[in-house]
Design a protein around this motif. Sequence first.
Motif, short mmCIF file in Angstrom:
data_model
loop_
_atom_site.label_atom_id
_atom_site.label_comp_id
_atom_site.label_asym_id
_atom_site.label_seq_id
_atom_site.Cartn_x
_atom_site.Cartn_y
_atom_site.Cartn_z
N LYS A 75 0.85 -1.19 0.00
CA LYS A 75 0.00 0.00 0.00
C LYS A 75 0.89 1.24 0.00
CE LYS A 75 -4.08 -1.98 1.39
NZ LYS A 75 -5.16 -2.05 2.25
N TYR A 76 1.23 1.76 -1.11
CA TYR A 76 2.00 3.01 -1.30
C TYR A 76 3.19 3.17 -0.38
CZ TYR A 76 -1.94 3.90 -4.28
OH TYR A 76 -2.88 3.77 -5.25
N PHE A 77 2.99 3.17 0.93
CA PHE A 77 4.12 3.31 1.85
C PHE A 77 4.20 2.16 2.86
CE2 PHE A 77 0.59 5.72 3.66
CZ PHE A 77 0.52 5.24 4.95
N ARG A 78 3.20 1.30 2.90
CA ARG A 78 3.13 0.21 3.89
C ARG A 78 3.24 -1.14 3.18
NH1 ARG A 78 -1.17 -2.86 6.16
NH2 ARG A 78 -0.87 -3.24 8.37
N PHE A 79 4.10 -2.01 3.73
CA PHE A 79 4.37 -3.31 3.12
C PHE A 79 4.34 -4.39 4.21
CE2 PHE A 79 6.30 0.08 0.83
CZ PHE A 79 5.96 -0.16 -0.47
N VAL A 80 3.64 -5.49 3.93
CA VAL A 80 3.59 -6.60 4.87
C VAL A 80 4.25 -7.81 4.21
CG1 VAL A 80 2.14 -8.14 6.24
CG2 VAL A 80 1.49 -5.72 5.96
N PHE A 81 5.27 -8.31 4.87
CA PHE A 81 6.01 -9.48 4.39
C PHE A 81 5.67 -10.68 5.26
CE2 PHE A 81 8.49 -5.74 3.41
CZ PHE A 81 8.82 -5.92 2.09
N HIS A 82 5.37 -11.80 4.62
CA HIS A 82 5.19 -13.06 5.33
C HIS A 82 6.49 -13.83 5.15
CE1 HIS A 82 3.29 -16.57 7.03
NE2 HIS A 82 3.78 -17.27 6.04
N GLN A 83 7.03 -14.32 6.26
CA GLN A 83 8.34 -14.97 6.18
C GLN A 83 8.35 -16.28 6.97
OE1 GLN A 83 10.31 -10.85 6.86
NE2 GLN A 83 11.74 -12.05 5.63
N GLU A 84 9.08 -17.24 6.40
CA GLU A 84 9.25 -18.54 7.03
C GLU A 84 10.73 -18.90 7.00
OE1 GLU A 84 5.90 -21.53 6.21
OE2 GLU A 84 6.04 -20.32 4.38
N ILE A 85 11.19 -19.49 8.07
CA ILE A 85 12.57 -19.94 8.16
C ILE A 85 12.58 -21.46 8.25
CG2 ILE A 85 14.70 -19.91 9.52
CD1 ILE A 85 13.95 -17.09 10.42
N PHE A 86 13.41 -22.06 7.41
CA PHE A 86 13.54 -23.52 7.36
C PHE A 86 14.98 -23.92 7.65
CE2 PHE A 86 10.03 -22.42 4.59
CZ PHE A 86 9.04 -23.29 5.01
N GLY A 87 15.14 -25.01 8.38
CA GLY A 87 16.46 -25.57 8.61
C GLY A 87 16.90 -26.35 7.39
N LYS A 88 18.18 -26.70 7.36
CA LYS A 88 18.73 -27.46 6.24
C LYS A 88 17.99 -28.79 6.05
CE LYS A 88 23.10 -29.06 4.38
NZ LYS A 88 24.54 -29.19 4.59
N ASP A 89 17.46 -29.33 7.16
CA ASP A 89 16.73 -30.60 7.08
C ASP A 89 15.26 -30.42 6.69
OD1 ASP A 89 15.74 -29.40 9.36
OD2 ASP A 89 16.31 -31.03 10.72
N GLY A 90 14.86 -29.15 6.42
CA GLY A 90 13.50 -28.88 5.96
C GLY A 90 12.50 -28.55 7.05
#
Length: 131
Positions: free
Chosen positions: A72-87
């Motif tokens: 939204k013009y100046f506002r941004f929402v990021f969805h993030q996930e972190i995975f280990g090397k084993d998945g």
Amino acid sequence: DETGGLGAAHYARICGWFDAAQQELLRADGFSYGTLEARGLGFAVVDVHLSIRCPARCDEQITVKTTLRERKYFRFVFHQEIFGKDGRNIAVGDVCSVLVNREMRPVNMAKALPEAYEAYGRYLESAEASK
């Protein structure tokens, strides 16, 4: 110290990983945080939701998946996930950032950086299409 004890990464470190992944998303489209700063701009985090599913061990290789959820013009929402090397899913979260100037006032990205705004639009469309 980057550990929260017992050899596990501290939760604040996870937020740092989220930030680094967001910077890489910007860099993938030919921009850098340095470019933003040279223009007197930057992202201010205004909201973070974080759920740690299992511990990340120190020196563990991880992958951070970043998806733009909202633009939204100046506002941004990021969805993030972190995975280990084993998945295994280490953490999941949402980060809301606002593009601001040096006075910490919101800046309309569509006007200040139209190329970046359009690139973020493509990420958003891509995320919608993959649902």
